[in-house]
Structure formats: C-alpha cells, structure tokens
Design a protein around this motif. Structure first.
Motif: not given
Length: 178
Positions: A56-63
């Motif tokens: 299980v991973y926390a992943i940043p994203y770009e809008i």
C-alpha cells in the motif's frame, strides 16, 4: 450597494478562513506507519510498485486539465496524495477529500465507492496498471457551487512511499507469510 459589498466581503472572508483551516489540517493520515513489511521494506520509504506483488503506497499527484483557480480549489478540498493498494496485479486507487464539500468523485465517468477511514472521506476505484502511466480524467462535485468540476490527476510513480501491507492473499496464507 454597500450591503452587497459587505456581503461579498463577508463571503470572501469566510472562504479564506475555511481555506486556512483546511490548509492547517493537511495531515492526510497516509504517513503514519513505521517499521517493515513482510518483504523487509521500510514503511515511509519510496519503492517501485512494479518490483513487488503487494503493498500500500501513498503517492503524490499533479492536478491538470483545469484552470489555475480550479487547481487551487481542488487542492484545498483534496489531500495531495492518493493511496494505491497493489495485490496480486490488482490496483485499488483511493482519492481522499478533506470533507464532504467535495464529493461524488468519478474517474472516466465512473463513481468511486465512497468510504470514510481515519476521519478522511475517500473514493475507491479499481484501475489497471496502465492507467497509472497517464492522466486520469476525473470529476467531483463542489457543494458550494452545486456543480461538477472536471480535472485530471497524474500520479508521480517515482515517489511511491510504502505505508502498509495490501490485503493478505491466498498465497500468503498458504505459505505462512502473513
């Protein structure tokens, strides 16, 4: 005329206060794990999601695919990371909102399963591995405007921080690796 100006100033002030409170409370709850998983990986460290069959991973994203104001608004209503659970080649993406002011989140027109965990509101989606390589077309309803807004997110796969184990699968139970 003065009454309209006062009302506008009051509304703007309330929106600034709400934004400040939401910004101050930006603890997404996705970084609380510590220790190691069954593969000896350290929680909180960055790993390639393709190297292991689960996690299980926390992943940043770009809008993307919206105006600067839209990016700011979505950024203020939603956490800056998604959660991705990988289990035996299946991918479950959870997109978290800070409160119910942003709701009915959809990816490619499909409404996610609404969940609440650790005080966060989220929407779960079954996606494919290929979906993660491109932008995901999304919509969400802004309660204050009573309308849907369209945008996209692009996850940053170079920053997949391990935060937990995926659901125990049949092979783990049979081999005793749980």
């Amino acid at each position: 005329m003065k009454k309209k100006i006062l009302i506008s100033v009051a509304i703007l002030s309330i929106m600034c206060i709400v934004f400040a409170v939401l910004t101050a409370c930006n603890d997404s709850g996705l970084d609380r794990e510590s220790g190691q998983d069954k593969f000896g990986r350290n929680y909180g460290e960055v790993y390639n999601i393709d190297e292991y069959q689960s996690g299980v991973y926390a992943i940043p994203y770009e809008i993307g695919d919206t105006s600067a104001m839209g990016k700011s608004m979505i950024g203020s209503y939603c956490y800056d990371k998604i959660k991705l659970a990988v289990t035996d080649g299946e991918y479950t993406l959870t997109f978290y909102c800070k409160n119910t002011s942003f709701s009915d989140v959809k990816i490619n027109g499909e409404l996610g399963q609404s969940i609440e965990e650790s005080g966060m509101f989220g929407y779960k989606f079954q996606i494919s591995r290929d979906d993660l390589d491109g932008s995901l077309a999304m919509t969400g309803k802004v309660a204050l405007m009573n309308r849907d807004v369209a945008f996209s997110i692009k996850v940053d796969l170079s920053k997949c921080a391990l935060i937990g184990n995926a659901a125990i699968n049949k092979d783990d139970v049979e081999s005793g690796n749980n």
